[in-house]
Design an enzyme around this catalytic site. Sequence first.
Site, PDB file in Angstrom:
ATOM      1  N   LEU A  74       0.815  -1.221   0.000  1.00  0.00           N
ATOM      2  CA  LEU A  74       0.000   0.000   0.000  1.00  0.00           C
ATOM      3  C   LEU A  74       0.848   1.271   0.000  1.00  0.00           C
ATOM      4  O   LEU A  74       0.392   2.336   0.418  1.00  0.00           O
ATOM      5  CB  LEU A  74      -1.000   0.010   1.175  1.00  0.00           C
ATOM      6  CG  LEU A  74      -1.937  -1.208   1.267  1.00  0.00           C
ATOM      7  CD1 LEU A  74      -2.894  -1.067   2.449  1.00  0.00           C
ATOM      8  CD2 LEU A  74      -2.741  -1.393  -0.025  1.00  0.00           C
ATOM      9  N   SER A  95       7.309  -1.649 -19.694  1.00  0.00           N
ATOM     10  CA  SER A  95       6.844  -0.342 -20.154  1.00  0.00           C
ATOM     11  C   SER A  95       7.445  -0.011 -21.505  1.00  0.00           C
ATOM     12  O   SER A  95       8.563  -0.439 -21.818  1.00  0.00           O
ATOM     13  CB  SER A  95       7.279   0.698 -19.124  1.00  0.00           C
ATOM     14  OG  SER A  95       7.143   1.985 -19.641  1.00  0.00           O
ATOM     15  N   TYR A 117      13.840   4.950 -13.409  1.00  0.00           N
ATOM     16  CA  TYR A 117      12.642   4.112 -13.508  1.00  0.00           C
ATOM     17  C   TYR A 117      12.719   3.230 -14.752  1.00  0.00           C
ATOM     18  O   TYR A 117      12.507   2.012 -14.697  1.00  0.00           O
ATOM     19  CB  TYR A 117      11.377   4.991 -13.560  1.00  0.00           C
ATOM     20  CG  TYR A 117      10.149   4.220 -13.984  1.00  0.00           C
ATOM     21  CD1 TYR A 117       9.552   3.294 -13.133  1.00  0.00           C
ATOM     22  CD2 TYR A 117       9.595   4.385 -15.265  1.00  0.00           C
ATOM     23  CE1 TYR A 117       8.440   2.563 -13.535  1.00  0.00           C
ATOM     24  CE2 TYR A 117       8.491   3.668 -15.667  1.00  0.00           C
ATOM     25  CZ  TYR A 117       7.911   2.756 -14.803  1.00  0.00           C
ATOM     26  OH  TYR A 117       6.820   2.022 -15.206  1.00  0.00           O
ATOM     27  N   LYS A 153      12.980  -1.111 -15.285  1.00  0.00           N
ATOM     28  CA  LYS A 153      12.163  -1.998 -16.130  1.00  0.00           C
ATOM     29  C   LYS A 153      13.059  -2.790 -17.080  1.00  0.00           C
ATOM     30  O   LYS A 153      12.868  -3.991 -17.287  1.00  0.00           O
ATOM     31  CB  LYS A 153      11.137  -1.178 -16.922  1.00  0.00           C
ATOM     32  CG  LYS A 153      10.061  -0.538 -16.053  1.00  0.00           C
ATOM     33  CD  LYS A 153       9.191  -1.598 -15.393  1.00  0.00           C
ATOM     34  CE  LYS A 153       8.216  -1.038 -14.395  1.00  0.00           C
ATOM     35  NZ  LYS A 153       7.572  -2.058 -13.568  1.00  0.00           N
TER      36      LYS A 153
HETATM   37  P1  NAD Z   1       0.420   1.779  -8.893  1.00  0.00           P
HETATM   38  O1  NAD Z   1       1.422   2.560  -8.124  1.00  0.00           O
HETATM   39  O2  NAD Z   1      -0.995   2.225  -8.859  1.00  0.00           O
HETATM   40  O3  NAD Z   1       0.481   0.243  -8.476  1.00  0.00           O
HETATM   41  C1  NAD Z   1       1.646  -0.377  -7.995  1.00  0.00           C
HETATM   42  C2  NAD Z   1       1.298  -1.065  -6.702  1.00  0.00           C
HETATM   43  O4  NAD Z   1       2.455  -1.731  -6.186  1.00  0.00           O
HETATM   44  C3  NAD Z   1       0.831  -0.086  -5.613  1.00  0.00           C
HETATM   45  O5  NAD Z   1      -0.395  -0.539  -5.091  1.00  0.00           O
HETATM   46  C4  NAD Z   1       1.944  -0.133  -4.570  1.00  0.00           C
HETATM   47  O6  NAD Z   1       1.443   0.066  -3.267  1.00  0.00           O
HETATM   48  C5  NAD Z   1       2.519  -1.523  -4.787  1.00  0.00           C
HETATM   49  N1  NAD Z   1       3.915  -1.712  -4.400  1.00  0.00           N
HETATM   50  C6  NAD Z   1       5.004  -0.984  -4.782  1.00  0.00           C
HETATM   51  N2  NAD Z   1       6.126  -1.517  -4.276  1.00  0.00           N
HETATM   52  C7  NAD Z   1       5.755  -2.613  -3.563  1.00  0.00           C
HETATM   53  C8  NAD Z   1       6.454  -3.591  -2.823  1.00  0.00           C
HETATM   54  N3  NAD Z   1       7.789  -3.548  -2.693  1.00  0.00           N
HETATM   55  N4  NAD Z   1       5.758  -4.586  -2.229  1.00  0.00           N
HETATM   56  C9  NAD Z   1       4.390  -4.638  -2.338  1.00  0.00           C
HETATM   57  N5  NAD Z   1       3.681  -3.752  -3.039  1.00  0.00           N
HETATM   58  C10 NAD Z   1       4.358  -2.748  -3.646  1.00  0.00           C
HETATM   59  O7  NAD Z   1       0.939   1.717 -10.401  1.00  0.00           O
HETATM   60  P2  NAD Z   1       0.214   1.178 -11.713  1.00  0.00           P
HETATM   61  O8  NAD Z   1       0.005   2.332 -12.619  1.00  0.00           O
HETATM   62  O9  NAD Z   1      -0.904   0.299 -11.367  1.00  0.00           O
HETATM   63  O10 NAD Z   1       1.406   0.326 -12.331  1.00  0.00           O
HETATM   64  C11 NAD Z   1       1.554  -1.067 -12.112  1.00  0.00           C
HETATM   65  C12 NAD Z   1       2.842  -1.523 -12.737  1.00  0.00           C
HETATM   66  O11 NAD Z   1       2.814  -1.209 -14.125  1.00  0.00           O
HETATM   67  C13 NAD Z   1       4.086  -0.863 -12.176  1.00  0.00           C
HETATM   68  O12 NAD Z   1       5.125  -1.817 -12.116  1.00  0.00           O
HETATM   69  C14 NAD Z   1       4.403   0.203 -13.190  1.00  0.00           C
HETATM   70  O13 NAD Z   1       5.765   0.535 -13.215  1.00  0.00           O
HETATM   71  C15 NAD Z   1       3.968  -0.476 -14.484  1.00  0.00           C
HETATM   72  N6  NAD Z   1       3.625   0.475 -15.546  1.00  0.00           N
HETATM   73  C16 NAD Z   1       2.702   1.444 -15.331  1.00  0.00           C
HETATM   74  C17 NAD Z   1       2.410   2.355 -16.333  1.00  0.00           C
HETATM   75  C18 NAD Z   1       1.411   3.465 -16.110  1.00  0.00           C
HETATM   76  O14 NAD Z   1       1.385   4.417 -16.900  1.00  0.00           O
HETATM   77  N7  NAD Z   1       0.547   3.409 -15.098  1.00  0.00           N
HETATM   78  C19 NAD Z   1       3.047   2.258 -17.586  1.00  0.00           C
HETATM   79  C20 NAD Z   1       3.979   1.234 -17.773  1.00  0.00           C
HETATM   80  C21 NAD Z   1       4.260   0.344 -16.747  1.00  0.00           C
END
Ligand code: NAD
Length: 339
Positions: free
Chosen positions: A33, A124, A150, A154
């Site tokens: 969270l 990503s 970042y 990835k």
């Molecule tokens: P988000 O921040 O809403 O979700 C990530 C979740 O991971 C969060 O709920 C956070 O609390 C949890 N978290 C982080 N580190 C943690 C840990 N060590 N242990 C347990 N929980 C942990 O982000 P999102 O937009 O849902 O993205 C999800 C994934 O997709 C991420 O890896 C992000 O890098 C990747 N991504 C997102 C996008 C975008 O534009 N949203 C684009 C490309 C890739």
Amino acid sequence: MNVLVTGGAGYIGSHTCVELLEKGYGVVVVDNLVNSSAKSLERVQQIAGKDLAFYEEDVRNRGAMDAIFEKHDIGCVIHFAGLKAVGQSVSMPLEYYDNNLNSTITLCQSMKEHGVRDIVFSSSATVYSGDNTMPLSEAGSRTGMCTNPYGWTKYMCEQILRDTAFSDKDWSIALLRYFNPIGAHPSGLIGEDPRGIPNNLMPFISQVAIGRRDHLSVFGNDYDTHDGTGVRDYIHVVDLARGHVAAIEYMLGHRGESVFNLGTGTGYSVLDMVKAFERVTGQKIPYEIVDRRPGDLATVYASPDKSAQLLGWKAQYNLEDMCRDTWAWQSKNPMGYDS
Ligand code: NAD
Ligand code: UDP
């Protein structure tokens, strides 16, 4: 089959949990969270009308992960957990490398120990180098030369997973390269809830619309694009979530490493997005043109052909749907999950 979803309380994770539950999968979520609210998971269960298991744990905690694998019969993992703010990664690189790399390594070690060999990883479009021609394709475009920590996390996690798949032919690893996820579940119950000032375009637009911000700053209007503003491949988060279900189904019949773009193949400019949002929602979005944001490219969009051919997956929602559903979420939850 039970799917372990790390980061399942977050934006993309919560939408994927809905799709998994609706398809009949059991869902076990691990999330610390750090960037989300457990309320998202209550809403996921409300939408799907089914329960999931939730553990508030850090994926880097090996003992906690082992206990979860021992308690649940997990068939496959989707690894969303990670830190994702590009700007923050420049000022806090060690936190980003620690969180994103060590969570992936610890997770794979625990999976290996418990005989789980299927993992879908949230990668990503940022792993593609800035010097490619569009559209970006999995086999034809160069990767690397990332412009921020970042992006490097990835890129490095992809390599760690690729090496793992190479070392042991039982592994099946799907690297999903997301383009620009926006929108929300059509119910308006779950959506993107950024902490602080949004970095990304769509959450910023919707916070202007709801009155939390005065105006949008448009980062540059002198790019070589149809109206001078940056062009991106925006994809509805529900389509993206369904891409994960398609990847799981594909992996059941395939071992080794596979890479898929999850995008629509169509690019829209910043001003296209502003106009579409105004048209669909009836809300005025005041904006001001400011300098370019360092590191931004003029145009980025995917070739979605490989995903269509091998996963049988294609985005279904259009730009109007993305704007409508973003607004349904924002207007019903003006302050996100704290509303
Ligand atoms: P988000 O921040 O809403 O979700 C990530 C979740 O991971 C969060 O709920 C956070 O609390 C949890 N978290 C982080 N580190 C943690 C840990 N060590 N242990 C347990 N929980 C942990 O982000 P999102 O937009 O849902 O993205 C999800 C994934 O997709 C991420 O890896 C992000 O890098 C990747 N991504 C997102 C996008 C975008 O534009 N949203 C684009 C490309 C890739
Ligand atoms: N953008 C903008 N104002 C903002 C946020 C983003 O003009 O407040 C532009 C940005 O320059 C890019 C596009 O919107 O051209 C998408 O940016 P975002 O950060 O959402 O995604 P990314 O750049 O990571 O693809």
